[in-house]
Design an enzyme around this catalytic site. Structure first.
Site, PDB file in Angstrom:
ATOM      1  N   ASP A  99       0.787  -1.100  -0.128  1.00  0.00           N
ATOM      2  CA  ASP A  99       0.075  -0.100   0.004  1.00  0.00           C
ATOM      3  C   ASP A  99       0.891   1.318   0.042  1.00  0.00           C
ATOM      4  OD1 ASP A  99      -2.693  -1.259  -0.024  1.00  0.00           O
ATOM      5  OD2 ASP A  99      -2.694  -1.528   2.069  1.00  0.00           O
ATOM      6  N   GLY A 112       1.778   2.722  -2.787  1.00  0.00           N
ATOM      7  CA  GLY A 112       1.442   3.358  -4.119  1.00  0.00           C
ATOM      8  C   GLY A 112       1.926   3.087  -5.353  1.00  0.00           C
ATOM      9  N   LYS A 113       2.337   1.766  -5.311  1.00  0.00           N
ATOM     10  CA  LYS A 113       3.163   1.091  -6.644  1.00  0.00           C
ATOM     11  C   LYS A 113       2.276   1.172  -7.726  1.00  0.00           C
ATOM     12  CE  LYS A 113       4.275  -2.862  -5.119  1.00  0.00           C
ATOM     13  NZ  LYS A 113       3.586  -2.849  -3.742  1.00  0.00           N
ATOM     14  N   THR A 114       0.847   0.877  -7.537  1.00  0.00           N
ATOM     15  CA  THR A 114       0.066   0.837  -8.696  1.00  0.00           C
ATOM     16  C   THR A 114      -0.330   2.232  -9.202  1.00  0.00           C
ATOM     17  OG1 THR A 114      -1.073  -1.303  -7.634  1.00  0.00           O
ATOM     18  CG2 THR A 114      -2.122  -0.107  -9.433  1.00  0.00           C
ATOM     19  N   LYS A 131       2.123  -7.740 -13.807  1.00  0.00           N
ATOM     20  CA  LYS A 131       2.184  -8.107 -12.644  1.00  0.00           C
ATOM     21  C   LYS A 131       1.769  -9.463 -12.415  1.00  0.00           C
ATOM     22  CE  LYS A 131       0.795  -6.450  -7.832  1.00  0.00           C
ATOM     23  NZ  LYS A 131       0.208  -5.344  -7.044  1.00  0.00           N
ATOM     24  N   GLU A 138       5.173  -4.699 -12.053  1.00  0.00           N
ATOM     25  CA  GLU A 138       5.057  -4.168 -10.559  1.00  0.00           C
ATOM     26  C   GLU A 138       5.121  -5.347  -9.726  1.00  0.00           C
ATOM     27  OE1 GLU A 138       1.518  -2.632  -7.629  1.00  0.00           O
ATOM     28  OE2 GLU A 138       1.381  -2.428  -9.841  1.00  0.00           O
ATOM     29  N   SER A 157       4.662  -7.497  -5.880  1.00  0.00           N
ATOM     30  CA  SER A 157       3.428  -7.504  -5.071  1.00  0.00           C
ATOM     31  C   SER A 157       4.209  -7.263  -3.625  1.00  0.00           C
ATOM     32  CB  SER A 157       3.093  -9.064  -4.748  1.00  0.00           C
ATOM     33  OG  SER A 157       2.620  -9.201  -6.310  1.00  0.00           O
ATOM     34  N   GLY A 158       3.498  -6.053  -2.871  1.00  0.00           N
ATOM     35  CA  GLY A 158       4.172  -5.740  -1.586  1.00  0.00           C
ATOM     36  C   GLY A 158       5.596  -5.393  -1.606  1.00  0.00           C
TER      37      GLY A 158
END
Length: 232
Positions: free
Chosen positions: A13, A15-17, A38, A117, A119-120
């Site tokens: 959370d 803000g990568k996306t 991803k 991207e 994950s986490g």
């Protein structure tokens, strides 16, 4: 030849996306034929027919305006908002690196700039039962360099430096840092950014404010961060 870069973060959370969407949008507006990919997405809602909506992919698609289909963007989609290794343990369909590779190379055949991207954070496990796959295994599979996404606020010095040091120790190259949730003129955030740059030796690529609709970094500067996809 297609080029790619990996976006990882100092945590979940972060803000990568959101940053991925802005980067892909900038490249698309510059006519660089970009795509998003991803390996695994968790925390997704279901359609009326019961199928899962890949939420991160949908956000990037809508933000950037690209025509890439959602099905091309992510091979593993889970409902529970957990690490993919746990979500797949409960829901089934564990991550297989061969499947991730196949989808990535198919994307590389169609598009010129792939923003992949994670994950986490960098230590996120993707699978822990049938196979042992860490996020860094995906980065190594495609020999990618990374962009580190971090929060500009309190605590970021510790999380940025620890992440950068771990990645350096494990031979995972980093091109630079993008700071999210930046407030211009905030003395603490400006000092955080200075200290992170000083302590890691990494350049700051961009400082992104809340609700930004554009990333201010020039498209050609962003494109230069991408490396040619190596086909093994």
């Amino acid at each position: 030849m297609s080029k790619a870069v990996f976006l990882t973060g100092t945590g979940t959370d972060i803000g990568k996306t959101y940053i991925s969407g802005l980067i892909v949008k900038k490249l698309a507006e510059a006519g660089k034929n970009p795509a998003y990919y991803k390996a695994a997405m968790s925390g997704n809602e279901r359609r009326e027919d019961g199928s899962l909506i890949p939420g991160d992919a949908l956000f990037v698609q809508k933000t950037s305006g690209i025509s890439q289909s959602l099905d091309e963007m992510c091979p593993y989609v889970y409902e529970n908002a957990w690490s993919p290794h746990l979500a797949s343990r409960v829901e089934g369909n564990p991550v297989d690196l061969k499947v991730v590779r196949k989808g990535f190379l198919e994307t590389a055949d169609k598009y010129d700039y792939i923003t992949m991207e994670g994950s986490g954070g960098i230590l996120c496990p993707l699978c822990f039962d049938e196979r042992r796959i860490q996020l860094e295994d995906v980065i190594r599979e495609f020999e990618l360099s990374s962009i580190l996404v971090a929060d500009a606020g309190l605590g970021t010095i510790n999380s940025v430096v620890l992440t950068a040091e771990y990645m350096k120790a494990h031979s995972l190259p980093i091109k630079g840092i993008i700071f999210n949730h930046y407030h211009p003129g905030n003395i603490m955030e400006d000092d955080n950014i200075f200290m992170c740059e000083h302590m890691t030796g990494l350049p700051v690529i961009a400082k992104v404010q809340d609700d930004a609709t554009e990333i201010e970094t020039d498209a050609d500067v962003l494109a230069a961060l991408y490396d040619e996809v190596k086909i093994k």
